[in-house]
Design a protein around this motif. Structure first.
Motif, PDB file in Angstrom:
ATOM      1  N   GLY A 196       0.791  -1.221   0.000  1.00 22.70           N
ATOM      2  CA  GLY A 196       0.000   0.000   0.000  1.00 22.70           C
ATOM      3  C   GLY A 196       0.821   1.269   0.000  1.00 22.70           C
ATOM      4  N   GLN A 197       2.150   1.158  -0.099  1.00 25.88           N
ATOM      5  CA  GLN A 197       3.011   2.335  -0.097  1.00 25.88           C
ATOM      6  C   GLN A 197       3.816   2.402  -1.391  1.00 25.88           C
ATOM      7  OE1 GLN A 197       5.533   2.794   3.337  1.00 25.88           O
ATOM      8  NE2 GLN A 197       3.918   2.270   4.795  1.00 25.88           N
ATOM      9  N   VAL A 198       3.845   3.592  -1.976  1.00 20.95           N
ATOM     10  CA  VAL A 198       4.707   3.853  -3.125  1.00 20.95           C
ATOM     11  C   VAL A 198       5.968   4.527  -2.590  1.00 20.95           C
ATOM     12  CG1 VAL A 198       4.957   5.115  -5.295  1.00 20.95           C
ATOM     13  CG2 VAL A 198       2.761   4.084  -4.695  1.00 20.95           C
ATOM     14  N   PRO A 199       7.148   4.029  -2.924  1.00 19.89           N
ATOM     15  CA  PRO A 199       8.381   4.599  -2.352  1.00 19.89           C
ATOM     16  C   PRO A 199       8.556   6.071  -2.731  1.00 19.89           C
ATOM     17  CG  PRO A 199       8.884   3.137  -4.193  1.00 19.89           C
ATOM     18  CD  PRO A 199       7.439   2.943  -3.883  1.00 19.89           C
ATOM     19  N   LYS A 200       9.069   6.838  -1.784  1.00 13.25           N
ATOM     20  CA  LYS A 200       9.313   8.264  -2.015  1.00 13.25           C
ATOM     21  C   LYS A 200      10.767   8.443  -2.467  1.00 13.25           C
ATOM     22  CE  LYS A 200       5.878   9.696   1.421  1.00 13.25           C
ATOM     23  NZ  LYS A 200       4.875  10.040   0.407  1.00 13.25           N
ATOM     24  N   ILE A 201      11.013   8.057  -3.697  1.00 16.48           N
ATOM     25  CA  ILE A 201      12.352   8.138  -4.266  1.00 16.48           C
ATOM     26  C   ILE A 201      12.235   8.679  -5.691  1.00 16.48           C
ATOM     27  CG2 ILE A 201      13.282   6.235  -2.883  1.00 16.48           C
ATOM     28  CD1 ILE A 201      12.847   4.420  -5.312  1.00 16.48           C
ATOM     29  N   PRO A 202      13.333   9.195  -6.242  1.00 16.63           N
ATOM     30  CA  PRO A 202      13.295   9.611  -7.649  1.00 16.63           C
ATOM     31  C   PRO A 202      12.907   8.443  -8.561  1.00 16.63           C
ATOM     32  CG  PRO A 202      15.260  10.456  -6.570  1.00 16.63           C
ATOM     33  CD  PRO A 202      14.625   9.506  -5.600  1.00 16.63           C
ATOM     34  N   HIS A 203      12.070   8.747  -9.535  1.00 18.67           N
ATOM     35  CA  HIS A 203      11.624   7.783 -10.546  1.00 18.67           C
ATOM     36  C   HIS A 203      10.658   6.739  -9.996  1.00 18.67           C
ATOM     37  CE1 HIS A 203      14.512   9.577 -13.262  1.00 18.67           C
ATOM     38  NE2 HIS A 203      15.451   9.400 -12.355  1.00 18.67           N
ATOM     39  N   ALA A 204      10.078   7.018  -8.826  1.00 20.60           N
ATOM     40  CA  ALA A 204       8.965   6.179  -8.391  1.00 20.60           C
ATOM     41  C   ALA A 204       7.771   6.456  -9.301  1.00 20.60           C
ATOM     42  CB  ALA A 204       8.616   6.487  -6.937  1.00 20.60           C
ATOM     43  N   PRO A 205       6.904   5.475  -9.508  1.00 20.05           N
ATOM     44  CA  PRO A 205       5.771   5.684 -10.416  1.00 20.05           C
ATOM     45  C   PRO A 205       4.787   6.713  -9.866  1.00 20.05           C
ATOM     46  CG  PRO A 205       5.508   3.628  -9.215  1.00 20.05           C
ATOM     47  CD  PRO A 205       6.886   4.135  -8.893  1.00 20.05           C
ATOM     48  N   THR A 206       4.183   7.474 -10.759  1.00 17.51           N
ATOM     49  CA  THR A 206       3.164   8.459 -10.433  1.00 17.51           C
ATOM     50  C   THR A 206       2.081   8.382 -11.500  1.00 17.51           C
ATOM     51  OG1 THR A 206       4.197  10.201 -11.754  1.00 17.51           O
ATOM     52  CG2 THR A 206       4.907  10.021  -9.433  1.00 17.51           C
ATOM     53  N   PRO A 207       0.903   8.956 -11.242  1.00 20.30           N
ATOM     54  CA  PRO A 207      -0.102   9.006 -12.308  1.00 20.30           C
ATOM     55  C   PRO A 207       0.412   9.686 -13.570  1.00 20.30           C
ATOM     56  CG  PRO A 207      -1.119   9.502 -10.200  1.00 20.30           C
ATOM     57  CD  PRO A 207       0.368   9.431  -9.948  1.00 20.30           C
ATOM     58  N   LYS A 208       1.193  10.764 -13.414  1.00 19.73           N
ATOM     59  CA  LYS A 208       1.725  11.439 -14.596  1.00 19.73           C
ATOM     60  C   LYS A 208       2.647  10.521 -15.385  1.00 19.73           C
ATOM     61  CE  LYS A 208       4.308  15.450 -16.227  1.00 19.73           C
ATOM     62  NZ  LYS A 208       5.124  16.634 -15.884  1.00 19.73           N
ATOM     63  N   MET A 209       3.489   9.750 -14.683  1.00 14.70           N
ATOM     64  CA  MET A 209       4.372   8.829 -15.375  1.00 14.70           C
ATOM     65  C   MET A 209       3.570   7.802 -16.169  1.00 14.70           C
ATOM     66  SD  MET A 209       6.454   5.626 -14.164  1.00 14.70           S
ATOM     67  CE  MET A 209       5.189   4.723 -15.038  1.00 14.70           C
ATOM     68  N   LEU A 210       2.498   7.296 -15.572  1.00 13.70           N
ATOM     69  CA  LEU A 210       1.641   6.334 -16.267  1.00 13.70           C
ATOM     70  C   LEU A 210       0.959   6.985 -17.467  1.00 13.70           C
ATOM     71  CD1 LEU A 210       0.043   4.454 -13.242  1.00 13.70           C
ATOM     72  CD2 LEU A 210       1.790   3.597 -14.821  1.00 13.70           C
ATOM     73  N   ALA A 211       0.577   8.258 -17.319  1.00 17.39           N
ATOM     74  CA  ALA A 211      -0.040   8.979 -18.440  1.00 17.39           C
ATOM     75  C   ALA A 211       0.944   9.113 -19.587  1.00 17.39           C
ATOM     76  CB  ALA A 211      -0.519  10.347 -17.981  1.00 17.39           C
ATOM     77  N   GLU A 212       2.204   9.403 -19.271  1.00 16.82           N
ATOM     78  CA  GLU A 212       3.227   9.533 -20.311  1.00 16.82           C
ATOM     79  C   GLU A 212       3.528   8.178 -20.950  1.00 16.82           C
ATOM     80  OE1 GLU A 212       5.664  13.365 -18.509  1.00 16.82           O
ATOM     81  OE2 GLU A 212       6.260  11.339 -17.946  1.00 16.82           O
ATOM     82  N   TYR A 213       3.499   7.134 -20.147  1.00 12.46           N
ATOM     83  CA  TYR A 213       3.684   5.781 -20.687  1.00 12.46           C
ATOM     84  C   TYR A 213       2.542   5.458 -21.649  1.00 12.46           C
ATOM     85  CZ  TYR A 213       4.225   0.675 -20.705  1.00 12.46           C
ATOM     86  OH  TYR A 213       4.384  -0.643 -21.086  1.00 12.46           O
ATOM     87  N   ALA A 214       1.308   5.806 -21.249  1.00 15.32           N
ATOM     88  CA  ALA A 214       0.148   5.543 -22.096  1.00 15.32           C
ATOM     89  C   ALA A 214       0.200   6.359 -23.385  1.00 15.32           C
ATOM     90  CB  ALA A 214      -1.136   5.838 -21.328  1.00 15.32           C
ATOM     91  N   TYR A 215       0.719   7.587 -23.306  1.00  7.68           N
ATOM     92  CA  TYR A 215       0.859   8.440 -24.498  1.00  7.68           C
ATOM     93  C   TYR A 215       1.617   7.688 -25.581  1.00  7.68           C
ATOM     94  CZ  TYR A 215       2.165  12.767 -27.094  1.00  7.68           C
ATOM     95  OH  TYR A 215       2.340  13.739 -28.050  1.00  7.68           O
ATOM     96  N   ASN A 216       2.674   7.020 -25.181  1.00  2.00           N
ATOM     97  CA  ASN A 216       3.506   6.310 -26.143  1.00  2.00           C
ATOM     98  C   ASN A 216       2.824   5.070 -26.710  1.00  2.00           C
ATOM     99  OD1 ASN A 216       6.085   6.487 -27.420  1.00  2.00           O
ATOM    100  ND2 ASN A 216       6.758   4.688 -26.277  1.00  2.00           N
ATOM    101  N   LYS A 217       1.660   4.698 -26.144  1.00  2.00           N
ATOM    102  CA  LYS A 217       0.917   3.525 -26.605  1.00  2.00           C
ATOM    103  C   LYS A 217      -0.346   3.907 -27.377  1.00  2.00           C
ATOM    104  CE  LYS A 217       3.866   0.903 -24.469  1.00  2.00           C
ATOM    105  NZ  LYS A 217       4.835   0.061 -25.212  1.00  2.00           N
ATOM    106  N   VAL A 218      -0.577   5.207 -27.547  1.00  2.00           N
ATOM    107  CA  VAL A 218      -1.754   5.651 -28.303  1.00  2.00           C
ATOM    108  C   VAL A 218      -1.581   5.261 -29.772  1.00  2.00           C
ATOM    109  CG1 VAL A 218      -3.030   7.653 -29.146  1.00  2.00           C
ATOM    110  CG2 VAL A 218      -2.316   7.548 -26.748  1.00  2.00           C
TER     111      VAL A 218
END
Length: 365
Positions: A190-212
């Motif tokens: 239930g915890q997302v690590p608080k480190i650089p490059h941890a996943p975020t909704p924005k990161m997932l949105a950018e990943y999805a952009y590349n799959k459009v």
């Protein structure tokens, strides 16, 4: 205890020492940085198979992100990926995501005898390497800029729940993928690590952009394929030809998701020659309110300027002009952060077709 070659010592020990170290039960191998001329060792790819704990034991180039297409993902015909209008934009090069429960990691080590990726650019070969760190508590170096230490674990943290997280890179040859240098680490459920490059909704949105995936830009022309000098060629798209595309990306066991929406907003025409006029002059035709572009050609329109079209000023000489038509898509996203709708750089998709132009000869008497 036999010596073990580590990824750090690989850069500084002599060749003889390296060979001596390989006599041990296992070896930790790391790719050299992209600028190095030394070829990397072979990477073990377990191919995404699942163990009896339901955990995926793929290589660090395989993500657990799940994609779905709530809108615009079906249909027939050719489709392609969008290109971002901003030349500096790129999808995320690397991130961290959960891949094993403690029980799953223990099963993986026992079943494979310790052969797999512990990070994007580091693979461990030999069960002893895995048991030293994840079972017996031995610290290990992280492969990052700060050369930080990773504390070891007792018995794979079995009984504590949570997940072991690992770095992921769709393209391990991307130099930016070296920014995710931590070896696999445990995180409470239930915890997302608080480190650089941890996943975020924005990161997932950018990943999805590349799959459009969007349909190719097939436009209606009158006349078709062959135009006449100084006679406007009408261009239009019927309503419903292009519709919004929505891609949803979810990262299991994190609660994170994002939906990226691509909305068609305009058509841009490039005649393929400077000897042409476009209508409008910018060459960009906006979508009408009903989703169409331009106006269909009707009998009697030949001498009128179209709302969207081209007028060629010189005939082709046997080599047709290359007419380029590109749709611009406005990109937005929303996600599990419930922070409203956000924008990403516009995307385009272009197709090219031959356009022959003839010159009507007249005879004066």
């Amino acid at each position: 205890m036999p010596a073990v070659i580590s990824r750090r010592s690989r850069y500084c020990v002599a060749a003889a020492a390296s060979l001596l170290a390989l006599w041990s039960a296992g070896a930790a191998a790391a790719d050299d940085p992209p600028s190095s001329s030394t070829p990397p060792p072979p990477v073990n790819d377990t191919g995404g198979s699942s163990d009896n704990q339901g955990n995926v034991s793929a290589s660090a180039t395989h993500s657990q992100i799940r994609l779905s297409y709530p809108k615009g993902g079906g249909g027939s015909g050719k489709k392609g990926n969008l290109g971002a209008v901003d030349p500096n934009w790129k999808p995320p090069a690397c991130w961290y995501e959960p891949v094993f429960t403690p029980e799953g990691l223990k099963s993986f080590v026992n079943k494979t005898d310790g052969e797999g990726d512990v990070g994007i650019h580091e693979s461990w070969y030999g069960k002893g390497l895995w048991t030293d760190h994840y079972k017996d508590g031995k610290p290990e170096d992280n492969f990052d800029d700060s050369n930080s230490k990773a504390d070891g674990y007792k018995n794979y943290n079995v009984g504590k729940g949570g997940y072991f997280w690992r770095s992921v890179a769709p393209d391990e040859q991307d130099p930016d993928s070296w920014q995710c240098g931590r070896i696999m680490f445990w995180q409470p459920a239930g915890q997302v690590p608080k480190i650089p490059h941890a996943p975020t909704p924005k990161m997932l949105a950018e990943y999805a952009y590349n799959k459009v995936k969007v349909p190719e830009t097939k436009i209606e022309l009158k006349p078709q394929a062959k135009s006449t000098v100084n006679v406007p060629t009408w261009v239009w798209l019927d309503k419903g030809t292009f519709k919004d595309v929505v891609v949803r990306a979810e990262l299991p066991n994190t609660g994170l998701w994002a939906e990226t929406t691509a909305k068609p907003v305009s058509l841009h025409l490039d005649p393929g020659t400077d000897d042409a006029d476009t209508f409008p002059a910018s060459g960009t035709c906006n979508f009408n309110k009903d989703g169409s572009i331009g106006t269909p050609y009707k009998t009697g329109d030949a001498n009128q300027n179209p709302p969207c079209g081209i007028s060629y000023l010189h005939a082709t000489d046997g080599n047709p002009y290359q007419l380029k038509a590109s749709i611009t898509w406005k990109i937005s996203w929303q996600g599990s952060d419930n922070d409203g709708t956000h924008s990403l750089p516009d995307g385009t998709f272009q197709t090219t077709q031959d356009m022959s132009v003839q010159e009507i000869q007249t005879i004066n008497r």
